[in-house]
Design a protein around this motif. Structure first.
Motif, PDB file in Angstrom:
ATOM      1  N   LEU A 120       0.833  -1.204   0.000  1.00  0.00           N
ATOM      2  CA  LEU A 120       0.000   0.000   0.000  1.00  0.00           C
ATOM      3  C   LEU A 120       0.869   1.255   0.000  1.00  0.00           C
ATOM      4  CD1 LEU A 120      -2.681   1.490   0.186  1.00  0.00           C
ATOM      5  CD2 LEU A 120      -2.639   1.115   2.681  1.00  0.00           C
ATOM      6  N   MET A 121       1.911   1.256   0.810  1.00  0.00           N
ATOM      7  CA  MET A 121       2.819   2.404   0.873  1.00  0.00           C
ATOM      8  C   MET A 121       3.480   2.633  -0.485  1.00  0.00           C
ATOM      9  SD  MET A 121       4.342   1.417   4.601  1.00  0.00           S
ATOM     10  CE  MET A 121       5.746   2.508   4.602  1.00  0.00           C
ATOM     11  N   ASN A 122       3.838   1.551  -1.155  1.00  0.00           N
ATOM     12  CA  ASN A 122       4.448   1.659  -2.480  1.00  0.00           C
ATOM     13  C   ASN A 122       3.471   2.275  -3.471  1.00  0.00           C
ATOM     14  OD1 ASN A 122       6.653   0.755  -4.473  1.00  0.00           O
ATOM     15  ND2 ASN A 122       4.800  -0.177  -5.338  1.00  0.00           N
ATOM     16  N   TRP A 123       2.224   1.871  -3.420  1.00  0.00           N
ATOM     17  CA  TRP A 123       1.209   2.425  -4.326  1.00  0.00           C
ATOM     18  C   TRP A 123       0.992   3.907  -4.054  1.00  0.00           C
ATOM     19  CZ3 TRP A 123      -3.538   4.781  -3.619  1.00  0.00           C
ATOM     20  CH2 TRP A 123      -4.312   4.946  -4.780  1.00  0.00           C
ATOM     21  N   ASP A 171       2.661  16.514   3.473  1.00  0.00           N
ATOM     22  CA  ASP A 171       2.161  16.201   4.807  1.00  0.00           C
ATOM     23  C   ASP A 171       0.792  15.532   4.805  1.00  0.00           C
ATOM     24  OD1 ASP A 171       0.787  18.357   3.886  1.00  0.00           O
ATOM     25  OD2 ASP A 171       1.278  19.706   5.547  1.00  0.00           O
ATOM     26  N   GLU A 172       0.291  15.162   3.617  1.00  0.00           N
ATOM     27  CA  GLU A 172      -0.990  14.444   3.570  1.00  0.00           C
ATOM     28  C   GLU A 172      -0.853  13.114   4.307  1.00  0.00           C
ATOM     29  OE1 GLU A 172      -4.276  12.838   0.292  1.00  0.00           O
ATOM     30  OE2 GLU A 172      -2.438  13.821  -0.361  1.00  0.00           O
ATOM     31  N   ARG A 173      -1.890  12.739   5.022  1.00  0.00           N
ATOM     32  CA  ARG A 173      -1.823  11.542   5.865  1.00  0.00           C
ATOM     33  C   ARG A 173      -2.680  10.420   5.284  1.00  0.00           C
ATOM     34  NH1 ARG A 173       1.006  12.906  10.183  1.00  0.00           N
ATOM     35  NH2 ARG A 173       0.573  10.938  11.228  1.00  0.00           N
ATOM     36  N   PHE A 174      -2.208   9.183   5.513  1.00  0.00           N
ATOM     37  CA  PHE A 174      -2.873   8.000   4.968  1.00  0.00           C
ATOM     38  C   PHE A 174      -2.967   6.928   6.049  1.00  0.00           C
ATOM     39  CE2 PHE A 174      -0.689  10.156   1.557  1.00  0.00           C
ATOM     40  CZ  PHE A 174      -1.600  10.162   0.524  1.00  0.00           C
ATOM     41  N   LEU A 208       2.788  11.315   4.122  1.00  0.00           N
ATOM     42  CA  LEU A 208       3.497  10.901   2.907  1.00  0.00           C
ATOM     43  C   LEU A 208       5.005  10.974   3.143  1.00  0.00           C
ATOM     44  CD1 LEU A 208       3.583  10.053  -0.035  1.00  0.00           C
ATOM     45  CD2 LEU A 208       3.233  12.451  -0.681  1.00  0.00           C
ATOM     46  N   GLN A 209       5.449  11.938   3.920  1.00  0.00           N
ATOM     47  CA  GLN A 209       6.865  12.044   4.254  1.00  0.00           C
ATOM     48  C   GLN A 209       7.359  10.766   4.925  1.00  0.00           C
ATOM     49  OE1 GLN A 209       7.301  15.462   6.753  1.00  0.00           O
ATOM     50  NE2 GLN A 209       6.664  16.919   5.186  1.00  0.00           N
ATOM     51  N   LEU A 258      19.854  16.531   0.637  1.00  0.00           N
ATOM     52  CA  LEU A 258      19.160  16.233   1.882  1.00  0.00           C
ATOM     53  C   LEU A 258      17.714  15.870   1.585  1.00  0.00           C
ATOM     54  CD1 LEU A 258      20.427  19.120   4.208  1.00  0.00           C
ATOM     55  CD2 LEU A 258      21.121  16.723   4.264  1.00  0.00           C
ATOM     56  N   ILE A 259      17.235  14.834   2.233  1.00  0.00           N
ATOM     57  CA  ILE A 259      15.840  14.427   2.051  1.00  0.00           C
ATOM     58  C   ILE A 259      14.905  15.588   2.353  1.00  0.00           C
ATOM     59  CG2 ILE A 259      14.016  13.028   3.105  1.00  0.00           C
ATOM     60  CD1 ILE A 259      15.879  10.696   3.133  1.00  0.00           C
ATOM     61  N   THR A 260      15.210  16.335   3.403  1.00  0.00           N
ATOM     62  CA  THR A 260      14.349  17.438   3.817  1.00  0.00           C
ATOM     63  C   THR A 260      14.304  18.569   2.789  1.00  0.00           C
ATOM     64  OG1 THR A 260      16.240  18.250   5.099  1.00  0.00           O
ATOM     65  CG2 THR A 260      14.560  16.973   6.274  1.00  0.00           C
ATOM     66  N   ASP A 261      15.278  18.628   1.876  1.00  0.00           N
ATOM     67  CA  ASP A 261      15.311  19.664   0.840  1.00  0.00           C
ATOM     68  C   ASP A 261      14.897  19.143  -0.534  1.00  0.00           C
ATOM     69  OD1 ASP A 261      16.268  21.378   2.754  1.00  0.00           O
ATOM     70  OD2 ASP A 261      18.375  21.157   2.178  1.00  0.00           O
ATOM     71  N   SER A 262      14.402  17.909  -0.587  1.00  0.00           N
ATOM     72  CA  SER A 262      14.137  17.262  -1.864  1.00  0.00           C
ATOM     73  C   SER A 262      12.730  17.559  -2.392  1.00  0.00           C
ATOM     74  CB  SER A 262      14.309  15.755  -1.730  1.00  0.00           C
ATOM     75  OG  SER A 262      13.337  15.244  -0.826  1.00  0.00           O
ATOM     76  N   ARG A 263      12.487  17.072  -3.596  1.00  0.00           N
ATOM     77  CA  ARG A 263      11.152  17.075  -4.209  1.00  0.00           C
ATOM     78  C   ARG A 263      10.728  15.623  -4.430  1.00  0.00           C
ATOM     79  NH1 ARG A 263       9.851  22.203  -6.174  1.00  0.00           N
ATOM     80  NH2 ARG A 263      11.603  23.676  -6.099  1.00  0.00           N
ATOM     81  N   LEU A 264       9.448  15.405  -4.594  1.00  0.00           N
ATOM     82  CA  LEU A 264       8.952  14.028  -4.726  1.00  0.00           C
ATOM     83  C   LEU A 264       9.563  13.323  -5.927  1.00  0.00           C
ATOM     84  CD1 LEU A 264       5.185  14.121  -3.709  1.00  0.00           C
ATOM     85  CD2 LEU A 264       7.242  14.023  -2.297  1.00  0.00           C
TER      86      LEU A 264
END
Length: 268
Positions: free
Chosen positions: A197-200, A218-221, A230-231, A251-257
């Motif tokens: 599910l996380m992969n999808w 920051d959307e939650r699932f 999502l982070q 840095l992960i914190t400075d990345s884009r999806l």
């Protein structure tokens, strides 16, 4: 039981107690954080790969351990590994060096990490690593002589030995691994269906919004019995090596999806 000591004349006693013996989950380090004179910089880290708590006596060791554990070909890490004092004392006599001692009593020397590595052909090899903070430390005469003894010890055993300088560690990778470590070694029960599910979720998000900043994801699932942002989903997937990320470059914190991509294998 005797009070914990590291004197050469009590080496047999403590090895019989299991210190410095075993492999993988059964390994017990010669020194633990509880044996350290100061807890500053010490840390205990649960490792899923090793299936045990690892004892690290400095921040340099903590960072070195994270770098080592992240490598797919590293299958075992034995920290605070003791050197047989019969051999180290013999080497000191041969090199005309004073053996490390406390109050006139010789003490057991240790190597920070003895690492087991899986070769491409399926065979195993060992490497020994000592961690120091910076190059200037190596110029200290007493430190240098200890390192010479350690190098000769492992040379006799046919095992590659090296000194890692924490000042030379890749700082972006170190910072990313500090973020990922809790997710990589989390004890919560996440099953195969949860990761599917996380992969999808991650696939839909990264394909649909590749330019979205990670900090804004920051959307939650609902994932099984957990609620995750999502982070955190992306951190779980990268930490378990289900997805890739340029860990040494950004840095992960400075990345884009769009910086996150799915990988074919799962080799954690």
């Amino acid at each position: 039981m005797k009070e914990r000591t590291c004197y050469v004349d009590q080496f047999e006693y403590w090895t019989n107690q299991g210190r410095g013996r075993g492999e993988f989950a059964q390994y017990r380090p010669w020194l633990t954080v509880f044996d350290a004179k100061s807890y500053a910089g010490c840390d205990r880290i649960w490792s899923r790969k090793l299936r045990r708590v690892v004892h690290l006596l400095s921040q340099g060791e903590v960072n070195a351990f994270r770098l080592l554990e992240w490598r797919s070909n590293v299958v075992d890490i034995r920290e605070q590994f003791p050197l047989d004092p019969i051999n180290t004392q013999d080497i000191c006599r041969e090199m005309k060096l004073r053996h490390p001692s406390v109050s006139g009593r010789n003490v057991v020397m240790t190597t920070d990490f003895l690492v087991t590595i899986l070769n491409a052909d399926g065979s195993l090899r060992h490497e020994a690593i000592q961690v120091k903070d910076k190059k200037e430390t190596l110029a200290n005469p007493r430190t240098n002589s200890k390192l010479q003894v350690e190098w000769r010890y492992w040379q006799r055993k046919g095992i590659r030995w090296s000194v890692w300088l924490s000042s030379d560690f890749p700082q972006i990778a170190i910072r990313n691994l500090k973020v990922l470590c809790p997710f990589r070694n989390q004890l919560s029960a996440l099953g195969e269906s949860d990761f599917e599910l996380m992969n999808w979720i991650a696939r839909e998000a990264t394909l649909g919004c590749p330019d979205l900043l990670f900090a804004q994801a920051d959307e939650r699932f609902a994932v099984g019995s957990f609620e995750m942002s999502l982070q955190d989903i992306l951190k779980h997937l990268v930490a378990r090596r289900l997805w890739t990320f340029p860990i040494s470059d950004k840095l992960i914190t400075d990345s884009r999806l769009g910086d996150f991509t799915r990988r074919a294998g799962h080799d954690c």
